[in-house]
Write a protein that holds these residues in place. Structure first.
Motif, PDB file in Angstrom:
ATOM      1  N   LEU A 174       6.811  -5.882   0.033  1.00 23.65           N
ATOM      2  CA  LEU A 174       7.599  -4.893   0.911  1.00 23.65           C
ATOM      3  C   LEU A 174       6.213  -4.651   2.085  1.00 23.65           C
ATOM      4  O   LEU A 174       6.773  -4.587   3.143  1.00 23.65           O
ATOM      5  N   GLU A 175       5.150  -4.458   1.601  1.00 24.86           N
ATOM      6  CA  GLU A 175       4.257  -3.940   2.456  1.00 24.86           C
ATOM      7  C   GLU A 175       3.808  -5.221   3.315  1.00 24.86           C
ATOM      8  O   GLU A 175       3.679  -4.864   4.874  1.00 24.86           O
ATOM      9  N   ALA A 193       6.939   6.762  -2.546  1.00 20.80           N
ATOM     10  CA  ALA A 193       7.016   6.071  -3.807  1.00 20.80           C
ATOM     11  C   ALA A 193       8.521   5.690  -4.113  1.00 20.80           C
ATOM     12  O   ALA A 193       8.953   4.830  -4.508  1.00 20.80           O
ATOM     13  N   ASP A 232      10.124   3.346  -1.714  1.00 20.41           N
ATOM     14  CA  ASP A 232      10.015   2.030  -1.775  1.00 20.41           C
ATOM     15  C   ASP A 232      10.698   1.597  -3.201  1.00 20.41           C
ATOM     16  O   ASP A 232      10.792   0.243  -3.222  1.00 20.41           O
ATOM     17  N   GLU A 233      10.808   2.415  -4.103  1.00 17.10           N
ATOM     18  CA  GLU A 233      11.350   2.064  -5.542  1.00 17.10           C
ATOM     19  C   GLU A 233      12.794   1.761  -5.137  1.00 17.10           C
ATOM     20  O   GLU A 233      13.250   0.386  -5.756  1.00 17.10           O
ATOM     21  N   ARG A 291      12.614  -1.510  -3.387  1.00 16.82           N
ATOM     22  CA  ARG A 291      12.389  -2.846  -4.287  1.00 16.82           C
ATOM     23  C   ARG A 291      13.559  -3.106  -5.417  1.00 16.82           C
ATOM     24  O   ARG A 291      13.954  -4.134  -5.513  1.00 16.82           O
ATOM     25  N   SER A 321       8.543  -7.111  -4.450  1.00 18.67           N
ATOM     26  CA  SER A 321       7.671  -6.425  -4.988  1.00 18.67           C
ATOM     27  C   SER A 321       7.026  -5.567  -4.029  1.00 18.67           C
ATOM     28  O   SER A 321       7.106  -5.506  -2.836  1.00 18.67           O
ATOM     29  N   GLN A 322       5.888  -4.596  -4.493  1.00 18.70           N
ATOM     30  CA  GLN A 322       5.194  -3.416  -3.490  1.00 18.70           C
ATOM     31  C   GLN A 322       4.524  -4.248  -2.518  1.00 18.70           C
ATOM     32  O   GLN A 322       4.571  -3.988  -1.373  1.00 18.70           O
ATOM     33  N   GLU A 323       3.752  -5.223  -2.880  1.00 19.30           N
ATOM     34  CA  GLU A 323       3.061  -6.086  -2.024  1.00 19.30           C
ATOM     35  C   GLU A 323       3.886  -6.688  -1.006  1.00 19.30           C
ATOM     36  O   GLU A 323       3.462  -6.835  -0.009  1.00 19.30           O
TER      37      GLU A 323
END
Length: 116
Positions: free
Chosen positions: A46-47, A29, A32-33, A36, A42-44
């Protein structure tokens, strides 16, 4: 000639970033932060990039909004000072490498994200 990292799958390197952080007690997490914050994903989104297996060059080119504070990222990665790298795509890759290094070294998130 372009450096081979440009054509390397971001999804192929991402688990290495996570593993490096986790070995030092940090989390996926937090990785990811950092990504981002730096790239504006956004998290979405990125995924989605990870699922699409885009290369580094595409990952950076498609970044929604490169954080203006990334210019505050200084230091040495792979023997080169980040702030002295002239080629824009390579500089963005090295900013990310540097932030992951800081995360793995236990630096506080607000300092990594240049908020403190």
């Amino acid at each position: 000639m372009k450096h081979r990292i440009y054509g390397t799958s971001f999804a192929g390197v991402y688990p290495l970033y996570v593993a490096k952080a986790e070995r030092k007690g940090r989390t996926k997490a937090e990785v990811d932060e950092v990504i981002r914050w730096l790239m504006g994903y956004s998290q979405e989104s990125l995924e989605e990039q990870l699922v699409k297996q885009v290369d580094f060059e595409t990952f950076i080119a498609e970044a929604p909004e490169l954080n203006p504070s990334r210019a505050l990222v200084k230091g040495v990665v792979c023997g080169v000072r980040v702030e002295e790298i002239e080629e824009p795509t390579m500089r963005e890759i090295r900013y990310l490498d540097r932030l992951i290094d800081e995360l793995a070294r236990g630096k506080a998130m607000e300092k990594i994200l240049r908020q403190g």
